[in-house]
Every structure is written in C-alpha cells, then in structure tokens.
Scaffold this active site. Structure first.
Site, PDB file in Angstrom:
ATOM      1  N   THR A  83       3.040 -18.162 -39.784  1.00  0.00           N
ATOM      2  CA  THR A  83       1.864 -17.320 -39.617  1.00  0.00           C
ATOM      3  C   THR A  83       0.738 -18.207 -39.115  1.00  0.00           C
ATOM      4  O   THR A  83       0.596 -19.343 -39.571  1.00  0.00           O
ATOM      5  CB  THR A  83       1.443 -16.646 -40.936  1.00  0.00           C
ATOM      6  OG1 THR A  83       0.077 -16.233 -40.854  1.00  0.00           O
ATOM      7  CG2 THR A  83       1.576 -17.571 -42.119  1.00  0.00           C
ATOM      8  N   CYS A 196      -1.589 -14.410 -33.485  1.00  0.00           N
ATOM      9  CA  CYS A 196      -1.073 -13.785 -34.701  1.00  0.00           C
ATOM     10  C   CYS A 196       0.402 -13.548 -34.440  1.00  0.00           C
ATOM     11  O   CYS A 196       0.776 -13.029 -33.383  1.00  0.00           O
ATOM     12  CB  CYS A 196      -1.789 -12.473 -35.005  1.00  0.00           C
ATOM     13  SG  CYS A 196      -1.060 -11.602 -36.411  1.00  0.00           S
TER      14      CYS A 196
END
Length: 229
Positions: A83, A196
């Site tokens: 992430t 992202c």
C-alpha cells in the site's frame, strides 16, 4: 529464488494484484509452471482504516512492525508493504528487521526518471497526496509532484475507500479521475503516478493521455527483480 514477504490486506483487492503481478512475471521470466515463493501477512483493513481516521500512527506502526517480524521469522528474504499510504511508517517498519524493505517511492521514482520526466501528477489517498512522506522522497530524486485541489483530493479519497476497496468500479468515477488528471496535465504534469494500489483497478494506461505509473505493478516487479537476482 528468494522468498518475498508481503504485508498486505490494505486492501485485499490490491494485495491480490500484487500476488497476480508477481507470479505472472516469474512465470514469464522462468517459463513452465514456475511461480513465486511468497509469504503473506494479511491484515484486517477495517482496523487500519479506523486507526487512519483517528490519526493513531503509533498503533499502526506496532501492527506493521509485528507483521514484519512474522515475515522474517517465516523465512522471507525481502519485505514489501502492499500500500502506498502505509509507507508513511516505512522507516519505522524497517527499523525492526534486518531484511531489506523495498520502498514504493524508490521504484516509482526510478520509472519516472527512466521515462525522462521531472514533473508528475500524484493521485492517491488524502494521506499520500497531502502528507510529505511520498512527495519528499520523490522531490529528493528531482521529481516535482502536483496534486488535485481540495475538492479533487476529497473525491479521489472517496472513490478509493468507498468504491475500489469494496470491489466497486464505476465508469462515472473513472471519468472523474480522468478529468482530474487532465487538470494536472494542464498545470504542467508530464505524467501521472497512480499512487494508490487500488487505482490500477479503474484507470487504464492510456486513460491519462500522458505516461502513467502504476505503483502496484512497479513495486511487484521490483520484488521479482530482487527474488531472481
């Protein structure tokens, strides 16, 4: 083949993309039925998302440090935090293990510079777009980042958490993201970082009209490079 350790589940949707990208690239490079040696600690994203809202980065650090130690104990030889947002605490995670941690900003910067670019748009969660941890590392490599305005940042964040992390991919949201990218290009962005790990679910490489940099794929390919080195 070195063992790849993944700290995942944030969200599981993007962690699945990591696993897919890593194994497809290993099979492409080695042929036959070859697949990667992957160790995974998958966290409950609801717990992490709640802590993000509370701003409790100390507790999140403890959780990811525990995951890093678990992967080290399992025999992993390199670590990835699956992430962008949680790279805010990458130095703290690295501090508890001798294993190398491949930083998503480093591999992204390599790709941007290899493309000959020095000013790019950055889309991601509010944390990634508004806090310095990603932009500062890119700036240290000579890459300037442009982000959407307040309303744009709020919309990108909403699409990520309310849609993509829940496996919802809407054409209307894709068009909103494309419009935001076009605004950044009008401000001088030469390309766009999909900062992202879920954004690759909705934006295609040719949507932006400028080079796009899929941090999920770049990070996964760096893991394969390390594993096969």
């Amino acid at each position: 083949m070195k063992k790849i350790g993944l700290i995942g589940g944030m969200s599981w949707e993007s962690t699945a993309l990591y696993y897919q990208n890593i194994n497809r690239d290993v099979a492409r490079r080695l042929g036959g039925l070859r697949s990667a040696r992957v160790h995974l600690v998958s966290l409950d994203f609801q717990e992490i998302a709640d802590l993000q809202k509370q701003g409790d980065w100390l507790r999140m650090t403890e959780i990811l440090q525990t995951a890093a130690r678990q992967l080290e104990s399992s025999g992993a030889e390199v670590l990835l935090i699956c992430t962008n947002t949680m790279h805010r605490i990458a130095p703290e995670v690295q501090s508890v293990t001798p294993l190398p941690l491949l930083h998503i900003a480093d591999v992204t910067a390599d790709a941007v510079l290899a493309a000959g670019l020095h000013k790019v748009g950055l889309l991601g969660t509010r944390f990634t777009m508004e806090q310095a941890f990603m932009r500062d590392l890119l700036a240290a490599r000579g890459i300037a980042c442009l982000v959407p305005d307040e309303a744009g940042r709020a919309e990108v964040h909403r699409i990520i958490f309310e849609e993509l992390c829940r496996s919802v991919v809407l054409e209307s949201s894709r068009q909103k993201l494309i419009a935001l990218v076009q605004q950044l290009v009008a401000q001088g962005a030469q390309g766009v970082i999909l900062g992202c790990t879920e954004l690759t679910m909705i934006l295609r490489p040719d949507d932006a009209g400028v080079p796009s940099f899929d941090t999920t794929a770049l990070h996964a390919m760096a893991a394969v490079d390390f594993s096969l080195s």
